[in-house]
Design a protein around this motif. Sequence first.
Motif, PDB file in Angstrom:
ATOM      1  N   ASN A   1       0.816  -1.221   0.000  1.00 33.35           N
ATOM      2  CA  ASN A   1       0.000   0.000   0.000  1.00 33.35           C
ATOM      3  C   ASN A   1       0.852   1.275   0.000  1.00 33.35           C
ATOM      4  N   ASN A   2       1.967   1.251  -0.711  1.00 33.47           N
ATOM      5  CA  ASN A   2       2.862   2.416  -0.744  1.00 33.47           C
ATOM      6  C   ASN A   2       3.425   2.575  -2.148  1.00 33.47           C
ATOM      7  N   PRO A   3       2.585   3.001  -3.105  1.00 33.43           N
ATOM      8  CA  PRO A   3       3.035   3.088  -4.495  1.00 33.43           C
ATOM      9  C   PRO A   3       4.153   4.103  -4.703  1.00 33.43           C
ATOM     10  N   THR A   4       4.188   5.157  -3.886  1.00 32.23           N
ATOM     11  CA  THR A   4       5.248   6.160  -4.044  1.00 32.23           C
ATOM     12  C   THR A   4       6.608   5.569  -3.718  1.00 32.23           C
ATOM     13  N   ALA A   5       6.701   4.881  -2.571  1.00 35.51           N
ATOM     14  CA  ALA A   5       7.963   4.259  -2.191  1.00 35.51           C
ATOM     15  C   ALA A   5       8.331   3.139  -3.157  1.00 35.51           C
ATOM     16  N   THR A   6       7.333   2.408  -3.644  1.00 37.67           N
ATOM     17  CA  THR A   6       7.600   1.340  -4.611  1.00 37.67           C
ATOM     18  C   THR A   6       8.197   1.899  -5.889  1.00 37.67           C
ATOM     19  N   ALA A   7       7.606   2.963  -6.409  1.00 37.45           N
ATOM     20  CA  ALA A   7       8.099   3.547  -7.658  1.00 37.45           C
ATOM     21  C   ALA A   7       9.509   4.104  -7.508  1.00 37.45           C
ATOM     22  N   ALA A   8       9.834   4.577  -6.297  1.00 36.83           N
ATOM     23  CA  ALA A   8      11.166   5.161  -6.072  1.00 36.83           C
ATOM     24  C   ALA A   8      12.254   4.103  -5.977  1.00 36.83           C
ATOM     25  N   ALA A   9      11.897   2.890  -5.579  1.00 36.72           N
ATOM     26  CA  ALA A   9      12.912   1.867  -5.328  1.00 36.72           C
ATOM     27  C   ALA A   9      12.930   0.743  -6.349  1.00 36.72           C
TER      28      ALA A   9
END
Length: 571
Positions: A425-433
């Motif tokens: 549930n953390n698409p921002t952190a997923t996209a960054a890493a």
Amino acid sequence: MAFEADVLLDKTIAALTAPGGQFELVTATVRGAEYPTFKMAPDSLRDYLAFFFMSQGDKEFLVYRDERTTFAQVYQQALHIAAVLQHRHGIAKGDRVAVAMRNYPEWVSAFVAGCILGAVVVPINAWWTAEELNYGIADSGTRLVIADEERARRLAGNPVKVLTVRTSKAVADELGRVRLEDELDVAPKTPWYLPPIGPEDDATIMYTSGSTGNPKGAVATQRSVVTGALNYLVAGLAMLQMSQAAGVTLPEQQVMLLNVPLFHITGSVPVMLVSIAIGRKMVIMHKWDAGDALRLIEKERATYFVGVPTMSLELMQHPDHDKYDLSSLMDIAGGGAPRPPEHVERLATSFPNARPALGYGLTETNGVGAGNLRDSYRRKPNSTGRASKPLVEIGIFDDDMKPMPTGERGEVCIRSVANVRGYWNNPTATAAAFLPSGWFLTGDIGYLDDEGYLFIVDRKKDIIIRGGENISCVEVEAAIYSHPAVAEASVFGLPDERMGELVGAVVYPKPGETLEIESLLEFVKRDLAAFKVPAKIWLSKEQLPRLGSAKIDKVALRKHYREIYAAEGNH
């Protein structure tokens, strides 16, 4: 020129993974990127576990104090727990089931039970505070927790269902919880229905502390966990074949001293899942104690030891080291933190029959990354080794993802089918890493030499690694800033021979306020788990230095206070 041991290892792995081989490789497209993977890999953890548990039969598997159970007994217990979860509590495929306990035999059977049902298993850090436990359970949407007494007490007031283990009836009643053993007495022995599970279904959520406060839940798919375990299995089988070819007499059964937490990626994948595959006995330590470890190595004829470098150092330095017969040890591996290079040769001489090794991996890679093994490790003791064959690719990139030449520093990135799919549930952190090309950005800074050996030199992320535990500097700073007398604070790692790093902090009090270090430590202990509490705090009489961006100059502060720390006789 490639080192002879590396050439032999690569040749052995190539034979195992060749067409028609036991671990034949094929190419698979996963989430838009192509990866090498194993042709015959099971589709799910349920299939992996069922096959290998049945293969091991009546071999002894778990030893905990006076308790001894076989592979068959553990699997039957897991099926019974799965029936409890399904029949008594309605747990279905995709539901999150947390395991919150120290190392007990029930940890293993609870994990396996969740996998049998296709539930998403959430291994909870047993060292977390009540606040952290409640966060992880809420963030993951956990429906049910299987917990030991201490964790059950910390969850007092949380409305989530909790089944307790190793808990008296009186304590369970006091906490308003149900004991798992009482549920087993009334539930069928096996689940009534097992849903289909596919390779891209979610399998686990493991929380990892990054650089920005709250832990993030790394979501592993069935495929990523299974292939991560199989990648370790291939390397292990290759080394066993090499040992046999060299004339080494192998024991009838490998024996692992389990001293790392099962809730860590090292404990769950390369230790537990690989042990199940190769029929390796696990001798469980509830809590680390070097003297007890030496006793158990001799008593159980342990062949394999893995832990953070702190643990192997304590084994070498223990006053009773020479009182025990440690000749059964074949390998002493480390992970979770760098091992000082000077310790490598000490290990080889302190344990003459055992070979030192070091692994590098992250929760986000299911523990798979790089490995520095045996003679190669003694040759390059300050390296974390080469990319773990046959699945892993390691690259060094600049901020624009441009590959860096050999010997030049950049961010260490790992690409393999074993990488998790992202953060819960953390698409921002997923996209960054996690990039669409399949690369995971580790946040570590390093370089590759001309033989493909990885050297970690710094961290891009603002974290401290203490004894294998990631600690967010931001989280510790937030706890310090909540003290009413603190104006400015900066948290950073201090080098430590035993733990790798300790938490250090410098604090500037508000003008006119009186602040004592002891009272500040007591204050932050309310919000931080014990391992996150600063080991050293300095009070500054002046405001902390700032960069042109107006941010506190942490790099300068870290350098300055590390020098002070070293001058005080610390290492």
